[in-house]
Design an enzyme around this catalytic site. Structure first.
Site, PDB file in Angstrom:
ATOM      1  N   GLU A 151       0.799  -1.228   0.000  1.00 33.69           N
ATOM      2  CA  GLU A 151       0.000   0.000   0.000  1.00 33.69           C
ATOM      3  C   GLU A 151       0.830   1.275   0.000  1.00 33.69           C
ATOM      4  O   GLU A 151       0.545   2.181  -0.801  1.00 33.69           O
ATOM      5  CB  GLU A 151      -0.985  -0.016   1.172  1.00 33.69           C
ATOM      6  CG  GLU A 151      -2.127  -1.030   1.030  1.00 33.69           C
ATOM      7  CD  GLU A 151      -1.789  -2.424   1.519  1.00 33.69           C
ATOM      8  OE1 GLU A 151      -0.647  -2.630   1.974  1.00 33.69           O
ATOM      9  OE2 GLU A 151      -2.651  -3.318   1.449  1.00 33.69           O
ATOM     10  N   HIS A 191     -10.666  -4.305  10.394  1.00 36.27           N
ATOM     11  CA  HIS A 191     -11.375  -4.251   9.107  1.00 36.27           C
ATOM     12  C   HIS A 191     -12.745  -3.585   9.257  1.00 36.27           C
ATOM     13  O   HIS A 191     -13.670  -3.889   8.514  1.00 36.27           O
ATOM     14  CB  HIS A 191     -11.577  -5.656   8.539  1.00 36.27           C
ATOM     15  CG  HIS A 191     -10.385  -6.219   7.827  1.00 36.27           C
ATOM     16  ND1 HIS A 191      -9.214  -6.510   8.461  1.00 36.27           N
ATOM     17  CD2 HIS A 191     -10.176  -6.521   6.522  1.00 36.27           C
ATOM     18  CE1 HIS A 191      -8.338  -6.992   7.589  1.00 36.27           C
ATOM     19  NE2 HIS A 191      -8.898  -7.000   6.402  1.00 36.27           N
TER      20      HIS A 191
HETATM   21  C1  LIG Z   1      -2.251  -4.435   4.613  1.00 36.37           C
HETATM   22  C2  LIG Z   1      -3.284  -5.323   4.038  1.00 36.37           C
HETATM   23  N1  LIG Z   1      -3.526  -5.252   2.710  1.00 36.37           N
HETATM   24  C3  LIG Z   1      -4.464  -6.058   2.155  1.00 36.37           C
HETATM   25  C4  LIG Z   1      -5.170  -6.930   2.915  1.00 36.37           C
HETATM   26  C5  LIG Z   1      -6.248  -7.817   2.300  1.00 36.37           C
HETATM   27  N2  LIG Z   1      -5.747  -9.191   2.227  1.00 36.37           N
HETATM   28  C6  LIG Z   1      -6.016 -10.074   3.197  1.00 36.37           C
HETATM   29  S1  LIG Z   1      -5.263 -11.533   2.949  1.00 36.37           S
HETATM   30  C7  LIG Z   1      -4.574 -11.000   1.509  1.00 36.37           C
HETATM   31  C8  LIG Z   1      -3.714 -11.914   0.718  1.00 36.37           C
HETATM   32  C9  LIG Z   1      -2.546 -12.388   1.510  1.00 36.37           C
HETATM   33  O1  LIG Z   1      -1.800 -13.276   0.749  1.00 36.37           O
HETATM   34  P1  LIG Z   1      -0.653 -14.111   1.406  1.00 36.37           P
HETATM   35  O2  LIG Z   1       0.223 -13.213   2.213  1.00 36.37           O
HETATM   36  O3  LIG Z   1      -0.003 -14.890   0.338  1.00 36.37           O
HETATM   37  O4  LIG Z   1      -1.396 -15.056   2.443  1.00 36.37           O
HETATM   38  P2  LIG Z   1      -2.447 -16.229   2.126  1.00 36.37           P
HETATM   39  O5  LIG Z   1      -3.798 -15.619   2.187  1.00 36.37           O
HETATM   40  O6  LIG Z   1      -2.144 -16.808   0.810  1.00 36.37           O
HETATM   41  O7  LIG Z   1      -2.244 -17.200   3.242  1.00 36.37           O
HETATM   42  C10 LIG Z   1      -4.946  -9.686   1.244  1.00 36.37           C
HETATM   43  C11 LIG Z   1      -4.545  -8.921   0.071  1.00 36.37           C
HETATM   44  C12 LIG Z   1      -4.907  -6.948   4.304  1.00 36.37           C
HETATM   45  N3  LIG Z   1      -5.602  -7.722   5.133  1.00 36.37           N
HETATM   46  N4  LIG Z   1      -3.944  -6.159   4.824  1.00 36.37           N
END
Ligand SMILES: Cc1ncc(C[n+]2csc(CCOP(=O)(O)OP(=O)(O)O)c2C)c(N)n1
Ligand SMILES: [Mg+2]
Lengths: 328, 331
Positions: free
Chosen positions: B60, B129
């Site tokens: 971000e 959230h």
């Molecule tokens: C700072 C932030 N940006 C975006 C999100 C929304 N979000 C939640 S999980 C996720 C994907 C995370 O991917 P990864 O780190 O690969 O973990 P996985 O879900 O695959 O276990 C996103 C974009 C968030 N919670 N926090």
């Protein structure tokens, strides 16, 4: 290794690892059911498929070692020693939950087993984990902290700030990147340039890539790294190649636009960490099929009982709403 | 008139402005094929391609900073921030960079960007959230802040935001994406700084933002049944604020409650209430009341979460007391 961890035969260790993986799978199946039957408030992210990562790592830790977890955190929580009852109560927002219902799925923490908490901010726990390692060093303890995060979280700048400091100060922290191939609805290769381990190496941090579906491989590697981190040889970085079976969250049902059914089938049928380990246990004569089935049945019953308990448990009293904003 | 959802209204506004101005582009997480987790941007990548609907890594502060740079050099970026809570991650780029550049450059550099994000609790999403952080950005000079209360506002304000030469933050209520409202087929824009009187009344003014407008309207409905006539006003943008419209209404009704989903302390409600006190004091028959979210992190448990936000019943109850002269010495 800390003296608190008493010597055990491999058989005991193996069976406990198996049981812990089954407990995670069973917890998630029940959580998914609670969502589908509209009994669970909000959404949750399933850890199913990634069990060998959390279990392989946490089985190399003691209760006083710490972890930080993620939005996909039930697996870490179970693997670090949490109880079903308090976990389900938390998922349902009940008073007896680990966080008295205030945190829910994405903020489960279990102080008694060194779980500093799940985190709903992607990358949000990287500073916390590294700070926990700094504390151990300042205190002169040999505790190690493991920082769990996903492949998607490697895009956050915070990781590079704290890896720099951890490397400068030889902190006892292990960065555990769970690479499940996706960050929400996007493939990892579309959001991560170059190699993930090379980023840690650029700071002089020893980095390994390991098959995250092989609990013994994960555990062997982690045991070695934890022992070295206790002696001040940290930090370390592990990239664990794994896969999530469900959608990004329980509501992510139609996902063919970003990943194929064939791919999901392949991981589930050919690389399932529980099935693989079960075969190993039987083949090596460590457990019989009957013994395995008995473990499965026991875990399933535990989970069902805990769900039933949590459903009947009471919500926190409304007077709790402004409690815990500040510590006394 | 046709009715469309708030989600469709935002989508239309973006598509129209992107057709109109080739320097516009969208960037954010899962904005392209996925069309965002709330599916608000569905179809845009098909029309505008991946050069103008750009999926970013989860970085971000990085993509927010890039939007500032692109805006300073002639583009009109639209940044998609998946949850309003993530504003904390981009604060430096938004508040130290985007907000101040025009001023610090003596008016020579512009930062015409839009930050689209959301607010709102009661989705059982817990403390990271569910926040409504509009007061934080409204506090920083140089940022405009829009808070649409229906599909109609969402479209008209978004189009104005994209054409504005300043950084604009738009907060959509994530519980309202599927709410329908009449939206004209023909093009329209809603100017910033012009409040909308949603309902006329003579006994008390209810000033409400975003989804709190619905809460105020329901309260007004309940009050009407009891013979209390409430006026409901939606400022639509809190920066700039249509102070005149609010003062005019309060001078008429002589009582006011300000309702916003941000935390009550040091918030939007406090700002509006104190302006009314400063400029309409001698017209008031009762203290101006603030109703915001409780000053606690948003709890997960439904049993707790629901009592942290203003409700129609709560607004009506306070309005009754004010009209009966009961809260003249409110704490
Ligand atoms: C700072 C932030 N940006 C975006 C999100 C929304 N979000 C939640 S999980 C996720 C994907 C995370 O991917 P990864 O780190 O690969 O973990 P996985 O879900 O695959 O276990 C996103 C974009 C968030 N919670 N926090
Ligand atoms: Mg991932």
């Amino acid at each position: 290794m800390s003296p608190a961890k008493k010597a055990k035969t491999n058989t005991e260790d193996y069976l406990r690892m198996y049981r812990q993986m089954v407990r995670i799978r069973s917890f998630e199946d029940n959580a998914n059911q609670l969502y589908l039957s509209a009994k669970m408030p909000g959404l949750t992210h399933m850890y199913s498929g990634e069990e060998a990562v959390a279990v392989g790592i946490c089985e190399a830790l003691t209760d006083s070692d710490r972890i930080t977890s993620t939005h996909r955190g039930h697996g870490h929580c179970v693997a670090k020693g949490a109880e079903f009852k308090e976990m389900f109560c938390e998922l349902l927002g009940k008073e007896e939950g680990y966080c008295r219902g205030k945190g829910g799925s994405m903020h489960i923490a279990d102080q008694s087993h060194g779980n500093l908490g799940a985190n709903a901010i992607v990358g949000g726990s990287m500073g916390i984990a590294t700070g926990s390692a700094l504390r151990a060093k300042l205190q002169g303890s040999d505790d190690v902290t493991v920082c769990f995060f996903g492949d998607g979280a490697t895009a956050q700048g915070l990781l590079y700030e704290v890896m720099n400091m951890a490397a400068l100060w030889n902190l006892p922290v292990i960065y555990a990147c769970e690479n499940n191939g996706y960050s929400e609805y996007t493939k990892t290769e579309e959001i991560a340039a170059g190699s993930i381990t090379a980023r840690a190496e650029a700071f002089g941090i020893e980095a390994h890539q390991v098959d995250g579906q092989d609990v013994l491989a994960v555990n062997d590697l982690t045991q070695k790294l934890v022992a070295r981190a206790r002696k001040g040889e940290g930090p370390f970085f592990i990239e664990l190649m794994t896969y999530r079976y469900h959608g990004h969250h329980v509501g992510d049902i139609n996902r063919e636009y970003y990943r194929s059914k064939a791919e999901e089938k392949d991981w589930k049928e050919n690389r399932d960490p529980i099935t693989r380990f079960r075969h190993f246990l039987v083949q090596e004569g460590i457990a019989s099929e009957d013994e395995i089935e008995a473990i499965n049945a026991e875990v399933e019953k535990d989970a069902a009982d805990a769900v039933e308990y949590a459903l009947a448990a009471k919500y926190p009293d409304v007077s709790e709403v402004d409690m815990h904003v500040f510590a006394d | 008139m046709r009715e469309i959802t708030l989600s469709q209204a935002v989508n239309e506004a973006l598509a129209e402005e992107m057709r109109r101005d080739p320097t516009t582009f969208i960037m954010g997480e899962d904005v392209a094929e996925a069309g965002t987790p709330f599916k608000v941007l569905s179809g845009l990548v098909e029309e505008f391609g991946t050069d103008r609907v750009i999926d970013t890594p989860i970085a971000e502060p990085g993509f927010m900073g890039m939007a500032v740079g692109a805006a300073m050099t002639g583009a009109r970026p639209i940044v998609d921030l998946m949850f309003g809570d993530f504003i904390f991650l981009i604060m430096d780029q938004l508040c130290n960079q985007a907000a101040k550049t025009h001023y610090m450059s003596g008016g020579k550099l512009n930062v015409p960007l839009v930050l689209r994000t959301n607010l709102g609790a009661t989705r059982r999403s817990a403390a990271q959230h569910s926040q409504s952080l509009q007061a934080l950005v409204a506090h920083i000079p140089g940022l405009k802040v829009a808070m649409p209360s229906s599909a109609y506002e969402a479209k008209g304000l978004m189009k104005t935001a994209i054409r504005d030469n300043n950084p604009v933050v738009i907060f959509e209520d994530k519980l309202m994406y599927q709410d329908k409202a009449p939206v004209p087929e023909e093009e329209y824009l809603i100017p910033f700084g012009v409040a909308n009187v949603k309902r006329e009344g003579s006994d008390i003014t209810l000033i409400a933002t975003s989804s709190m407008v619905q809460v105020a309207e329901k309260a007004a409905e309940m009050l009407a049944a009891e013979g209390i006539s409430a006026e409901v006003i939606d400022p639509r943008t809190i920066v700039p604020l249509d102070e005149e419209a609010l003062l005019k209404s309060v001078r008429k009704t002589s009582r006011a409650i300000v309702i916003d989903e941000g935390h009550q302390s040091y918030g939007v409600t406090a700002e509006i209430a104190s302006r009314l006190n400063e400029k309409a004091f001698y017209h008031l028959d009762a203290p101006v009341l603030r109703m915001g979210a409780m000053d606690v992190p948003v709890p997960f448990s439904p049993a707790l979460e629901d009592i942290t936000v203003p409700t129609p019943e709560g607004v009506a109850e306070n309005a009754r007391k004010l009209c009966a002269g009961e809260m003249i010495h409110a704490a």
